[in-house]
Design a protein around this motif. Structure first.
Motif, PDB file in Angstrom:
ATOM      1  N   GLY A 162      34.734  67.964  50.661  1.00 45.52           N
ATOM      2  CA  GLY A 162      34.212  66.674  51.093  1.00 45.52           C
ATOM      3  C   GLY A 162      35.251  65.698  51.602  1.00 45.52           C
ATOM      4  N   ARG A 163      36.504  65.965  51.375  1.00 46.31           N
ATOM      5  CA  ARG A 163      37.542  65.045  51.850  1.00 46.31           C
ATOM      6  C   ARG A 163      37.705  65.171  53.364  1.00 46.31           C
ATOM      7  NH1 ARG A 163      43.851  64.569  49.736  1.00 46.31           N
ATOM      8  NH2 ARG A 163      44.429  62.843  51.127  1.00 46.31           N
ATOM      9  N   THR A 164      37.882  64.052  53.998  1.00 52.25           N
ATOM     10  CA  THR A 164      38.071  64.046  55.449  1.00 52.25           C
ATOM     11  C   THR A 164      39.385  63.360  55.789  1.00 52.25           C
ATOM     12  OG1 THR A 164      36.857  61.958  55.700  1.00 52.25           O
ATOM     13  CG2 THR A 164      35.592  63.999  55.919  1.00 52.25           C
ATOM     14  N   LEU A 165      40.048  63.871  56.800  1.00 55.57           N
ATOM     15  CA  LEU A 165      41.272  63.280  57.322  1.00 55.57           C
ATOM     16  C   LEU A 165      40.994  62.842  58.759  1.00 55.57           C
ATOM     17  CD1 LEU A 165      43.955  65.857  56.077  1.00 55.57           C
ATOM     18  CD2 LEU A 165      42.924  63.942  54.842  1.00 55.57           C
ATOM     19  N   GLY A 166      41.179  61.566  59.040  1.00 51.43           N
ATOM     20  CA  GLY A 166      40.849  61.044  60.360  1.00 51.43           C
ATOM     21  C   GLY A 166      39.402  60.599  60.424  1.00 51.43           C
ATOM     22  N   LYS A 167      39.017  60.120  61.581  1.00 49.02           N
ATOM     23  CA  LYS A 167      37.666  59.586  61.763  1.00 49.02           C
ATOM     24  C   LYS A 167      36.755  60.695  62.273  1.00 49.02           C
ATOM     25  CE  LYS A 167      39.161  54.825  62.589  1.00 49.02           C
ATOM     26  NZ  LYS A 167      38.613  54.369  61.286  1.00 49.02           N
ATOM     27  N   VAL A 168      35.938  61.215  61.373  1.00 51.74           N
ATOM     28  CA  VAL A 168      35.053  62.330  61.709  1.00 51.74           C
ATOM     29  C   VAL A 168      33.957  61.847  62.640  1.00 51.74           C
ATOM     30  CG1 VAL A 168      33.462  64.043  60.791  1.00 51.74           C
ATOM     31  CG2 VAL A 168      35.554  63.477  59.533  1.00 51.74           C
ATOM     32  N   GLY A 169      33.713  62.639  63.662  1.00 53.96           N
ATOM     33  CA  GLY A 169      32.654  62.307  64.620  1.00 53.96           C
ATOM     34  C   GLY A 169      32.403  63.492  65.512  1.00 53.96           C
ATOM     35  N   SER A 170      32.038  63.224  66.745  1.00 52.52           N
ATOM     36  CA  SER A 170      31.822  64.315  67.689  1.00 52.52           C
ATOM     37  C   SER A 170      33.147  64.992  67.998  1.00 52.52           C
ATOM     38  CB  SER A 170      31.188  63.784  68.978  1.00 52.52           C
ATOM     39  OG  SER A 170      32.049  62.831  69.586  1.00 52.52           O
ATOM     40  N   CYS A 171      33.073  66.217  68.501  1.00 49.95           N
ATOM     41  CA  CYS A 171      34.284  66.982  68.785  1.00 49.95           C
ATOM     42  C   CYS A 171      34.124  67.643  70.147  1.00 49.95           C
ATOM     43  CB  CYS A 171      34.516  68.032  67.692  1.00 49.95           C
ATOM     44  SG  CYS A 171      36.100  68.892  67.840  1.00 49.95           S
ATOM     45  N   MET A 172      34.910  67.186  71.103  1.00 47.23           N
ATOM     46  CA  MET A 172      34.775  67.645  72.482  1.00 47.23           C
ATOM     47  C   MET A 172      35.027  69.150  72.607  1.00 47.23           C
ATOM     48  SD  MET A 172      33.928  65.018  74.273  1.00 47.23           S
ATOM     49  CE  MET A 172      34.293  65.569  75.941  1.00 47.23           C
ATOM     50  N   ARG A 173      35.957  69.693  71.864  1.00 45.75           N
ATOM     51  CA  ARG A 173      36.308  71.102  71.971  1.00 45.75           C
ATOM     52  C   ARG A 173      35.592  71.976  70.941  1.00 45.75           C
ATOM     53  NH1 ARG A 173      42.713  71.771  72.226  1.00 45.75           N
ATOM     54  NH2 ARG A 173      42.033  73.890  72.814  1.00 45.75           N
ATOM     55  N   GLY A 174      34.749  71.353  70.134  1.00 46.25           N
ATOM     56  CA  GLY A 174      34.061  72.089  69.091  1.00 46.25           C
ATOM     57  C   GLY A 174      34.960  72.320  67.896  1.00 46.25           C
ATOM     58  N   THR A 175      34.372  72.379  66.722  1.00 45.77           N
ATOM     59  CA  THR A 175      35.164  72.532  65.501  1.00 45.77           C
ATOM     60  C   THR A 175      35.571  73.988  65.293  1.00 45.77           C
ATOM     61  OG1 THR A 175      33.164  72.779  64.169  1.00 45.77           O
ATOM     62  CG2 THR A 175      34.081  70.557  64.400  1.00 45.77           C
ATOM     63  N   THR A 176      36.683  74.150  64.602  1.00 43.95           N
ATOM     64  CA  THR A 176      37.205  75.476  64.268  1.00 43.95           C
ATOM     65  C   THR A 176      37.200  75.643  62.751  1.00 43.95           C
ATOM     66  OG1 THR A 176      38.648  75.461  66.213  1.00 43.95           O
ATOM     67  CG2 THR A 176      39.168  77.031  64.456  1.00 43.95           C
ATOM     68  N   LYS A 177      36.546  76.698  62.264  1.00 41.65           N
ATOM     69  CA  LYS A 177      36.507  76.951  60.816  1.00 41.65           C
ATOM     70  C   LYS A 177      37.791  77.678  60.418  1.00 41.65           C
ATOM     71  CE  LYS A 177      34.153  76.860  56.890  1.00 41.65           C
ATOM     72  NZ  LYS A 177      35.133  77.439  55.959  1.00 41.65           N
ATOM     73  N   VAL A 178      38.504  77.113  59.441  1.00 39.03           N
ATOM     74  CA  VAL A 178      39.768  77.676  58.980  1.00 39.03           C
ATOM     75  C   VAL A 178      39.665  77.904  57.476  1.00 39.03           C
ATOM     76  CG1 VAL A 178      42.249  77.322  58.768  1.00 39.03           C
ATOM     77  CG2 VAL A 178      41.047  76.496  60.805  1.00 39.03           C
ATOM     78  N   ASP A 179      39.846  79.147  57.040  1.00 36.10           N
ATOM     79  CA  ASP A 179      39.703  79.494  55.630  1.00 36.10           C
ATOM     80  C   ASP A 179      40.974  80.148  55.102  1.00 36.10           C
ATOM     81  OD1 ASP A 179      37.059  78.647  55.661  1.00 36.10           O
ATOM     82  OD2 ASP A 179      36.317  80.635  56.230  1.00 36.10           O
ATOM     83  N   ALA A 231      43.310  58.178  56.994  1.00 37.80           N
ATOM     84  CA  ALA A 231      42.855  57.347  58.114  1.00 37.80           C
ATOM     85  C   ALA A 231      42.999  58.043  59.456  1.00 37.80           C
ATOM     86  CB  ALA A 231      43.630  56.022  58.127  1.00 37.80           C
ATOM     87  N   ASP A 232      44.052  58.878  59.605  1.00 41.26           N
ATOM     88  CA  ASP A 232      44.357  59.395  60.946  1.00 41.26           C
ATOM     89  C   ASP A 232      44.837  60.837  60.945  1.00 41.26           C
ATOM     90  OD1 ASP A 232      44.686  58.820  63.811  1.00 41.26           O
ATOM     91  OD2 ASP A 232      46.837  58.990  63.416  1.00 41.26           O
ATOM     92  N   ALA A 233      44.711  61.544  59.845  1.00 39.87           N
ATOM     93  CA  ALA A 233      45.189  62.917  59.730  1.00 39.87           C
ATOM     94  C   ALA A 233      46.684  63.010  60.022  1.00 39.87           C
ATOM     95  CB  ALA A 233      44.400  63.856  60.660  1.00 39.87           C
ATOM     96  N   ALA A 234      47.401  61.901  59.834  1.00 38.92           N
ATOM     97  CA  ALA A 234      48.859  61.837  60.028  1.00 38.92           C
ATOM     98  C   ALA A 234      49.268  62.281  61.428  1.00 38.92           C
ATOM     99  CB  ALA A 234      49.567  62.684  58.972  1.00 38.92           C
ATOM    100  N   GLN A 235      48.488  61.925  62.425  1.00 38.50           N
ATOM    101  CA  GLN A 235      48.735  62.412  63.789  1.00 38.50           C
ATOM    102  C   GLN A 235      49.598  61.484  64.639  1.00 38.50           C
ATOM    103  OE1 GLN A 235      47.660  65.628  65.121  1.00 38.50           O
ATOM    104  NE2 GLN A 235      47.859  65.620  62.881  1.00 38.50           N
TER     105      GLN A 235
END
Length: 670
Positions: free
Chosen positions: A374-391, A594-598
């Protein structure tokens, strides 16, 4: 903006035809007062002597003397008008008039009164000029009526207007206005933070000095009108008026002396520093620039951060590492740009996540990250390139190959992390001084850029514009790290925050960065000058700095810490100056949550800082930080305007009125 400041600017606008709203013109007013005083004495001398009317057309002696006095008055008016014609109207002042506030009513009322009085004196001066221009077409009674108004005891006449102005500046009963009168009231109001002063590009010192300038020139105009009125009335046979003229001079001297004392007192306490506040809208490349990819959030699996491709450790083990390989081309390591530098300070957050990758042309790696917990890094919203599942995954049942959130320190084509160490100086050989300062980015390198102007007599400045920066790239032949530029790294990313001023009698002629240990350090060059002639002494220039360090034994330099810093462009309120002299700040990554340290913060404020559009004399400069809790803030420049308080004095007119009644025509004759 406070209503009192709004009205203060209104006063300046009302009399904008009188004097420039800048420091450098005020000193000319002092000099003008002496010159006009001498002209008045010479004019009294002329009307007291017999005229030789044998040559040219024969005219009545009264008309002849009237024309000579009016010609002298015309010369005086031209001297004043020359100051008016040099005025460069300040559009920023008019802009402030549209703003309103409900506080400062007491000061606002007095500023309204002052503005009204000054405008009435200005109106009378314009009427006098018109009469001088049309003197051959006017009746004697017109000039006589105007002259009588200029010396009348009526409270609404010119002497009364000048006395009322003076009572606001130096009240006879100080407790009614508080302290030193309206100048001190203005100062008290301006000592609070006023973003409008940032917008107008005036220091409190300059604005106070401008008020003194305006009032001084108004006094000079009133004095000239009154003295020439006494002369005209004497020519018209209304009396001798020698004593009256002497009393006028005496009262003028008293007022100007007390006004100068009030101004000196206020100026001594007024702030001279000036900086830019947040713009209405942040625009990258126009109002701010960024250090890029210095320290940036980076996701990597521990299997790729050791040469054995094992998962025997945990994320916290990798405090300093690098990517050795991509274990499997089907994994996330092949889908993102590799960190080609050092991988620092890894941490484990959760096993599995969804990553929104940034666009290929972005300096960011990720837009946002969402973990399964449930933790999020950065402002979650739409994703132009589509999300990538990483496990993350298990290897041989007891080794967990975890994805870690780390920091990437990668110098390369996409990293703008370089600061020029070259001196930036004005052309002192041609008597030029610094008139403005800003930080700019050319390519990947940040530079200090100055504007300059030619220094003239008594602190006047003729602007020359911005000096082109000395551009270079770190790959240019002969350009060396540590000599020509500084590279920010994880260990060498501190910048000192200092506010430096010149000794008395010196002006600002240079700025530069240099290295002290691991800190990027700011210095100014100070050059002595002759205030009367305006000539610089380049051979006696000196570099001034605060060489204190954070490792000093007595009073070490203090670090300004950033708490969970978000991007400063996201701040909902203006960011104030939160740094102090003798501090330092370290460039770092933006907050993980706040910004995923980007991003690298602080950002760099690149707005031009040029007081009074390049016509103000400067004595110092500094590097400051504007920010607040939860914001990365901005690194910005600061300037100090020259301290004119010691040059403020009453230049009294000569005192030598002689009784020449024997040389005048009989009273009441035409």
């Amino acid at each position: 903006m406070a209503a009192s400041v709004r009205v203060l600017v209104l006063v300046v606008v009302v009399v904008s035809g009188v004097t420039r709203a800048f420091v450098d013109e005020a000193v000319d007013v002092l000099k003008l007062g002496v010159e006009i005083g001498e002209e008045v004495l010479q004019s009294w001398d002329v009307i007291g002597k017999q005229f030789n009317s044998t040559g040219g057309v024969e005219l009545p002696i009264i008309k002849r003397r009237e024309r000579i006095v009016l010609a002298r008055l015309a010369d005086v008016s031209k001297s004043i008008q020359r100051l008016e014609l040099e005025v460069e109207r300040n559009g920023a002042v008019a802009m402030l008039l549209a703003k309103a506030s409900n506080r400062g009513a007491r000061l606002e009322l007095r500023l309204h009164e002052l503005g009204d009085l000054l405008s009435r004196v200005t109106s009378a001066d314009r009427q006098m000029r018109e009469y001088v221009r049309l003197q051959r077409e006017l009746e004697r009674t017109t000039l006589q009526d105007f002259a009588e108004w200029c010396v009348s005891h009526d409270p609404g006449a010119l002497p009364g207007l000048l006395e009322r102005v003076h009572s606001l500046i130096a009240p006879p009963y100080k407790h009614l206005l508080g302290g030193g009168g309206i100048l001190h009231m203005i100062l008290s109001d301006l000592q609070e933070e006023h973003p409008d002063l940032c917008e107008l590009q005036l220091s409190s010192h300059q604005l106070i000095y401008d008020m003194y300038n305006t009032i001084s020139l108004t006094e000079i105009k009133g004095y000239a009108m009154m003295q020439f009125s006494w002369m005209l009335l004497r020519i018209y046979g209304k009396g001798n008026f020698t004593q009256e003229a002497s009393l006028t001079r005496q009262r003028y001297s008293e007022r100007t002396s007390r006004t100068a004392a009030a101004a000196r007192s206020a100026l001594a306490m007024a702030k001279r520093d000036l900086y830019r506040c947040d713009p209405q809208q942040h625009k990258e490349g126009e109002t701010y620039a960024e250090v890029t990819r210095l320290l940036q959030g980076y996701i990597e699996n521990e299997v790729n951060m050791n040469s054995d491709q094992t998962c025997k450790e945990n994320c916290a083990f990798y405090t300093l590492a690098e990517q050795h390989s991509c274990y499997d081309e089907k994994m996330f390591c092949s889908q993102q740009p590799k960190c080609k530098g050092r991988i620092i300070s890894c941490q484990y957050i959760d096993s599995d996540m969804w990553i929104c990758k940034a666009s290929k042309n972005s300096i960011r790696r990720y837009e946002w990250i969402e973990y399964e917990n449930g933790r999020t890094l950065g402002k979650v919203g739409s994703c132009m390139r589509g999300t990538t599942k990483v496990d993350s995954w298990w290897r041989w049942l007891f080794w967990h190959c975890s994805y870690c959130m780390c920091i990437c320190d990668e110098a390369g084509p996409n990293s703008h992390r370089y600061f020029s160490l070259w001196d930036t100086t004005s052309d002192v050989k041609n008597n030029k001084v610094i008139t403005g300062l800003r930080l700019v980015k050319y390519g990947r390198v940040f530079h200090l850029q100055i504007s300059e102007g030619t220094l003239g007599e008594r602190g006047s400045i003729t602007p020359s514009g911005w000096v082109p920066i000395q551009k270079f790239d770190i790959t240019d032949a002969g350009v060396k790290e540590g000599v020509d530029y500084h590279t920010l790294t994880y260990e060498r990313r501190a910048i000192d925050l200092d506010e430096l001023d010149s000794p008395s009698g010196h002006v600002l002629t240079g700025v530069r960065f240099r290295m002290i240990g691991a800190h990027l350090h700011f210095e100014i060059r100070s050059t002595p000058f002759n205030y009367t002639t305006g000539r610089l002494s380049p051979d006696r220039s000196q570099w001034i700095s605060n060489d204190n360090t954070d490792g000093a034994d007595t009073k070490p330099r203090v670090r300004l810490d950033l708490y969970k810093p978000d991007l400063p462009t996201r701040s909902l309120s203006p960011l104030p100056v939160d740094s102090q002299h003798d501090q330092y700040i370290e460039f770092t990554h933006s907050d993980f949550d706040a910004d995923a340290a980007q991003s690298t913060v602080p950002f760099i404020d690149i707005q031009p800082l040029e007081p009074s559009k390049g016509s103000a004399l400067l004595s110092g400069a500094g590097i400051i930080h504007r920010g607040a809790r939860g914001s990365g803030g901005f690194i910005a420049t600061k300037l100090f305007t020259y301290d004119y308080s010691r040059h403020v004095k009453a230049e009294l007119p000569p005192n030598s009125f002689e009784d020449t009644e024997a040389d005048l025509p009989p009273l009441n004759t035409f």
